[in-house]
Write an enzyme that holds these catalytic residues in place. Structure first.
Site, short mmCIF file in Angstrom:
data_model
loop_
_atom_site.label_atom_id
_atom_site.label_comp_id
_atom_site.label_asym_id
_atom_site.label_seq_id
_atom_site.Cartn_x
_atom_site.Cartn_y
_atom_site.Cartn_z
N LYS A 37 -6.17 8.13 -1.50
CA LYS A 37 -5.76 6.73 -1.46
C LYS A 37 -6.54 6.00 -0.39
O LYS A 37 -6.61 6.44 0.75
CB LYS A 37 -4.26 6.61 -1.15
CG LYS A 37 -3.78 5.16 -1.06
CD LYS A 37 -2.28 5.08 -0.99
CE LYS A 37 -1.70 5.09 0.40
NZ LYS A 37 -1.97 3.85 1.17
N ASP A 64 -5.46 1.03 -2.92
CA ASP A 64 -4.13 0.46 -2.62
C ASP A 64 -4.29 -0.91 -1.96
O ASP A 64 -4.19 -1.03 -0.74
CB ASP A 64 -3.41 1.46 -1.70
CG ASP A 64 -2.03 1.01 -1.27
OD1 ASP A 64 -1.46 0.11 -1.92
OD2 ASP A 64 -1.51 1.58 -0.27
N LYS A 66 -2.72 -3.85 -3.30
CA LYS A 66 -1.48 -4.63 -3.52
C LYS A 66 -1.75 -6.10 -3.81
O LYS A 66 -1.30 -6.99 -3.07
CB LYS A 66 -0.56 -4.51 -2.30
CG LYS A 66 -0.13 -3.10 -1.96
CD LYS A 66 0.89 -3.09 -0.83
CE LYS A 66 1.39 -1.71 -0.48
NZ LYS A 66 0.40 -0.85 0.21
N ASP A 69 -1.33 -12.84 -6.38
CA ASP A 69 -1.91 -14.19 -6.36
C ASP A 69 -1.63 -14.82 -7.72
O ASP A 69 -0.87 -14.25 -8.52
CB ASP A 69 -3.42 -14.09 -6.07
CG ASP A 69 -3.97 -15.35 -5.39
OD1 ASP A 69 -3.58 -16.47 -5.79
OD2 ASP A 69 -4.81 -15.21 -4.49
N THR A 124 9.16 -0.64 1.42
CA THR A 124 10.22 0.09 2.12
C THR A 124 10.44 -0.45 3.53
O THR A 124 11.44 -0.15 4.16
CB THR A 124 9.89 1.60 2.20
OG1 THR A 124 8.53 1.74 2.60
CG2 THR A 124 10.12 2.28 0.88
N ARG A 216 -0.27 11.58 7.17
CA ARG A 216 -0.36 12.36 8.40
C ARG A 216 -0.03 13.84 8.30
O ARG A 216 -0.66 14.64 9.02
CB ARG A 216 0.45 11.66 9.50
CG ARG A 216 -0.25 10.39 9.97
CD ARG A 216 0.68 9.42 10.65
NE ARG A 216 1.63 8.85 9.70
CZ ARG A 216 2.58 7.98 10.03
NH1 ARG A 216 2.72 7.61 11.28
NH2 ARG A 216 3.39 7.51 9.10
#
Ligand code: C5P
Length: 240
Positions: A37, A64, A66, A69, A124, A216
């Site tokens: 990603k 990614d 997002k 518009d 989230t 991570r």
């Protein structure tokens, strides 16, 4: 059972091409090329050159970015991304069904092929309280996520990004084939970092995730290749 292809996606949250390539070099001798990603930070820093470099190394890419518009702008932007030959891209479902349909149109190549198109429902990082009091969305966060996922499905999208804990309700509302791409993954014995609601790769599989996004626990591990292998083994239930 879902027939969707399942995989582990490594979140390459690095600030530069140099750091990213140094990380990927560790995987050079791996038979399984990790699905990666690329987010806004790396893309805005390094642009299409890093996308092409990673593709040329044989990795699949979830870009990614997002998008959110007006439909016409999103259609044209998606046509540009489609020509980059990435494998998965995303939009905010809040952009409306019309915008999501335009995204899909823009993404579809003359031969009918296109990258997977995924929607973000509610981030989230947005709490139910903020959603209701600041954004004036009166429903519960669960109902909002299901409605946005259903809007994405109505627009012809392939799935949504959500918590593994929400996979079940999304699939109940949209069908088993509607994909869930789930971050917030931690090994049962590793640090949570800043993630709050976390799930192990094995649990995410049980809950029906199609793709898990892992940052991570792999990128900051002492041995990232071993951490990736462990993730794949747990999520895909491969007994080595
Ligand atoms: O390092 P970690 O495993 O927490 O990385 C998770 C990745 O998934 C990051 O790139 C983060 O931005 C992304 N993400 C997330 N939660 C969401 C949506 C995306 O953690 N709801």
């Amino acid at each position: 059972m879902s027939m969707n292809a399942k995989d582990v996606i490594i979140a390459c949250d690095f600030a530069s091409a140099e750091q990213t390539i140094a990380f990927l070099d560790k995987f050079q001798n791996e038979e399984r090329k990790p699905f990666l990603k690329i987010g806004m930070e790396l893309y805005y820093a390094e642009g299409n050159a890093i996308v092409r470099e990673i593709k040329s190394r044989g990795h699949k890419i979830f870009l990614d970015l997002k998008l959110h518009d007006i439909p016409n702008t999103v259609r044209k932007a998606m046509a540009v991304l489609s020509s980059l030959d990435v494998d998965m891209v995303n939009v905010h479902a809040a952009g409306t069904v019309e915008m999501m349909k335009a995204a899909k149109e823009g993404l579809t190549r003359p031969d009918g092929s296109r990258p997977l198109l995924i929607a973000v429902t509610q981030l989230t990082s947005t709490s139910e309280k903020v959603m209701q009091e600041e954004l004036l969305i009166g429903s519960t966060i669960g109902d909002t996520i299901i409605k946005y996922a259903q809007n994405a499905k109505a627009a012809g999208l392939d799935g949504v990004v959500c918590s593994p804990l929400e996979s079940t309700i999304v699939k109940e509302g949209c069908g088993q084939e509607f994909m869930t791409i789930t971050p917030g993954i931690r090994f049962a014995d590793s640090a949570a970092d800043d993630q709050v609601r976390i799930t192990s790769p094995a649990r995410a599989r049980q809950l029906g995730s199609d793709y898990i996004v892992v940052g991570r626990p792999i990128t900051a591990a002492d041995d990232p290749v071993a951490a990736y292998r462990r993730c794949v083994a747990e999520f895909l239930e491969i007994n080595e």
